[in-house]
Scaffold this motif. Structure first.
Motif, short mmCIF file in Angstrom:
data_model
loop_
_atom_site.label_atom_id
_atom_site.label_comp_id
_atom_site.label_asym_id
_atom_site.label_seq_id
_atom_site.Cartn_x
_atom_site.Cartn_y
_atom_site.Cartn_z
N ALA A 164 0.83 -1.20 0.00
CA ALA A 164 0.00 0.00 0.00
C ALA A 164 0.87 1.25 0.00
N GLU A 165 1.95 1.24 0.77
CA GLU A 165 2.87 2.38 0.80
C GLU A 165 3.53 2.58 -0.57
N GLN A 166 3.94 1.49 -1.20
CA GLN A 166 4.57 1.59 -2.52
C GLN A 166 3.62 2.19 -3.54
N MET A 167 2.38 1.71 -3.56
CA MET A 167 1.40 2.22 -4.51
C MET A 167 1.04 3.67 -4.22
N SER A 168 1.04 4.05 -2.96
CA SER A 168 0.75 5.45 -2.60
C SER A 168 1.82 6.38 -3.16
N GLN A 169 3.07 5.96 -3.08
CA GLN A 169 4.18 6.77 -3.59
C GLN A 169 4.16 6.85 -5.11
N LEU A 170 3.82 5.73 -5.76
CA LEU A 170 3.82 5.70 -7.22
C LEU A 170 2.64 6.46 -7.83
N GLN A 171 1.50 6.44 -7.15
CA GLN A 171 0.28 7.03 -7.71
C GLN A 171 -0.08 8.39 -7.09
N ASN A 172 0.62 8.76 -6.02
CA ASN A 172 0.26 9.98 -5.26
C ASN A 172 -1.19 9.92 -4.76
N ILE A 173 -1.62 8.71 -4.45
CA ILE A 173 -2.94 8.47 -3.87
C ILE A 173 -2.74 7.65 -2.61
N LEU A 174 -3.41 8.02 -1.55
CA LEU A 174 -3.22 7.31 -0.29
C LEU A 174 -3.93 5.96 -0.32
N TYR A 175 -3.12 4.90 -0.19
CA TYR A 175 -3.65 3.54 -0.05
C TYR A 175 -3.30 3.01 1.33
N THR A 176 -4.20 2.21 1.89
CA THR A 176 -3.93 1.52 3.15
C THR A 176 -4.04 0.02 2.93
N ALA A 177 -3.56 -0.73 3.90
CA ALA A 177 -3.68 -2.19 3.80
C ALA A 177 -5.14 -2.60 3.69
N ALA A 178 -6.02 -1.89 4.38
CA ALA A 178 -7.45 -2.20 4.31
C ALA A 178 -8.00 -1.98 2.91
N ASP A 179 -7.48 -0.97 2.21
CA ASP A 179 -7.93 -0.70 0.84
C ASP A 179 -7.59 -1.86 -0.10
N GLY A 196 3.84 -18.30 -9.57
CA GLY A 196 5.11 -17.59 -9.64
C GLY A 196 5.00 -16.28 -10.40
N SER A 197 4.35 -16.31 -11.57
CA SER A 197 4.22 -15.10 -12.38
C SER A 197 3.33 -14.07 -11.70
N GLY A 198 2.24 -14.55 -11.07
CA GLY A 198 1.34 -13.63 -10.39
C GLY A 198 2.02 -12.88 -9.26
N LEU A 199 2.78 -13.60 -8.45
CA LEU A 199 3.51 -12.95 -7.36
C LEU A 199 4.59 -12.02 -7.90
N PHE A 200 5.32 -12.48 -8.90
CA PHE A 200 6.42 -11.67 -9.46
C PHE A 200 5.88 -10.36 -10.02
N LEU A 201 4.80 -10.42 -10.79
CA LEU A 201 4.22 -9.21 -11.38
C LEU A 201 3.56 -8.32 -10.34
N SER A 202 3.09 -8.91 -9.25
CA SER A 202 2.46 -8.12 -8.19
C SER A 202 3.46 -7.16 -7.55
N GLY A 203 4.72 -7.55 -7.57
CA GLY A 203 5.74 -6.69 -6.97
C GLY A 203 5.85 -5.34 -7.63
N SER A 204 5.68 -5.29 -8.94
CA SER A 204 5.81 -4.02 -9.67
C SER A 204 4.47 -3.37 -9.99
N ALA A 205 3.35 -4.01 -9.58
CA ALA A 205 2.03 -3.44 -9.85
C ALA A 205 1.88 -2.09 -9.15
N SER A 206 1.44 -1.08 -9.89
CA SER A 206 1.38 0.27 -9.34
C SER A 206 -0.05 0.77 -9.13
N ASP A 207 -1.04 0.01 -9.56
CA ASP A 207 -2.43 0.43 -9.39
C ASP A 207 -3.29 -0.79 -9.06
N MET A 208 -4.51 -0.55 -8.63
CA MET A 208 -5.39 -1.62 -8.19
C MET A 208 -5.72 -2.59 -9.32
N THR A 209 -5.95 -2.07 -10.52
CA THR A 209 -6.31 -2.95 -11.63
C THR A 209 -5.21 -3.95 -11.92
#
Length: 400
Positions: free
Chosen positions: A35-50, A90-103
């Protein structure tokens, strides 16, 4: 003799594969940093609950690949399913690392990883049950136990990886290791199940109802209801165990985390112990006993207050063991009721009862504890467990 030996080789392989399939349990550690990573990349506040919807969807899609993969598993064995499942995990987890948005995160984690989880879990569990018609409870319990064991072992490792390497690298490391192990296990299963196939055809693949025939029976709906009742309380407490420990019992954050790990460990041990017991006592009788223990655990929680540490951990023991019982016994219980030939598909359909419980349990405790007390949720869960006990007794009258 060789065929019998190879079924044990497959069981060991399935246990290791399911341990890696249980990497979904690392989400509790990854959610905050992600959530912190995505907040920094998108300039939108994300939380673990989100991000909780991402985890929820990954669990929700599980029955779909289990049912679809079941058709393949019943005809061609688990090799391809485990290999494809490993690639998806494996691919799903690997790609999740660089995912920057919810979609993107939903596509990589909820869909890719979730589909891989369902394919792999369904293939391993149902093949173990088929290869061990004489010890279904033990085989199903062992295979599911290693899936649960990951919830004890992986979170501290994931925390260490996140601290040392950051969230993206952590996702990539876990995805690479787990995906590789699962794929190797899938390739090995071609050898083990292939060599044991002759014995499997003689002992396990003997008759059985198709899924259409199964769902047309009253027995199926009773068993589906029984599974849902048996899993609701466990899913309820698992979803809020840390909050209960801190708010109701007054435990520190460290002890609350210990309670979460303890519940996961008891859940894991319950799958093996109850599965083995069911081979002697009978699946339905063991599950009825587990339902009664769950009700007792909920009553125990009702009487817990600030500082009731021993009583609280006793309640966790009862609930965790009973929840593990249902997870470990039900694959073999389904095969015993409707035959092993189509059990991969049949259990995938039966598993929807667990999926429903996974939604209902957390919803009950979240809704009924809005005022700050968990007592109403415990009372409802106790009633559900007792209703489940009655359902189990009705099923047992059919001499399963």
């Amino acid at each position: 003799m060789n065929s019998s030996f190879n079924r044990w080789k497959f069981l060991i392989t399935a246990c290791l594969v399911n341990f890696c399939t249980g990497s979904i349990y690392a989400w509790s550690v990854f959610a905050g940093p992600k959530a912190e990573q995505m907040s920094q990349l998108q300039n939108i506040l994300y939380t673990a609950a989100d991000l909780s919807i991402v985890f929820g969807l990954a669990n929700a899609v599980g029955p779909l690949p289990m049912i679809f993969g079941g058709f393949i598993n019943d005809r061609f064995g688990p090799g391809w399913l485990m290999t494809i499942g490993g690639l998806l995990i494996g691919s799903g987890l690997f790609l999740s690392g660089s995912a920057s948005d919810m979609t993107t995160l939903i596509l990589s984690y909820s869909l890719m990883f979730g589909l891989g989880l369902g394919l792999t879990y369904g293939a391993t569990i149902n093949t173990c049950v088929k290869l061990f018609p004489d010890r279904r409870g033990f085989a199903g319990g062992m295979a599911t136990a290693f899936y649960g064991l990951c919830s004890v072992v992986l979170p501290p490792i994931a925390h260490m990886l996140t601290t040392d390497f950051g969230i993206q690298r952590s996702f990539e490391i876990v995805g690479t290791v787990c995906g590789a192990v699962i794929c190797i296990g899938g390739l090995l299963s071609f050898l083990f199940v292939g060599k044991a196939s002759g014995d499997q055809k003689k002992t396990a693949i003997v008759g059985g109802l198709t899924w259409r025939q199964m769902v047309s029976t009253k027995r199926f709906w009773k068993m589906l209801f029984f599974l849902c009742c048996g899993a609701v309380s466990g899913m309820m407490i698992i979803s809020q165990s840390a909050g209960i420990a801190s708010k109701q019992i007054g435990l520190s954050s460290a002890l609350a985390a210990t309670a979460v790990s303890y519940l996961a460990l008891i859940n894991t041990l319950g799958r093996v112990a109850a599965g083995t017991l069911s081979d002697r006592l009978g699946a339905c009788r063991t599950l009825i006993l587990s339902s009664l223990l769950t009700a007792l655990g909920m009553v125990t929680l009702l009487f817990c207050g600030k500082g009731s540490i021993v009583m609280f951990f006793a309640a966790l023991s009862l609930i965790g063991f009973s929840f593990g019982s249902f997870m470990g016994i039900y694959p073999g219980f389904t095969a015993a009721a409707f035959g092993a030939q189509h059990n991969s598909v049949n259990y995938g359909i039966m598993f929807t009862g667990f999926s429903f419980a996974g939604v209902l349990g957390p919803w009950i405790i979240k809704t009924l504890s809005a005022g700050g007390s968990f007592s109403s949720a415990y009372s409802v869960a106790c009633c559900i467990s007792l209703i489940g006990t009655l359902a189990g007794w009705i099923i047992s009258r059919q001499d399963l």
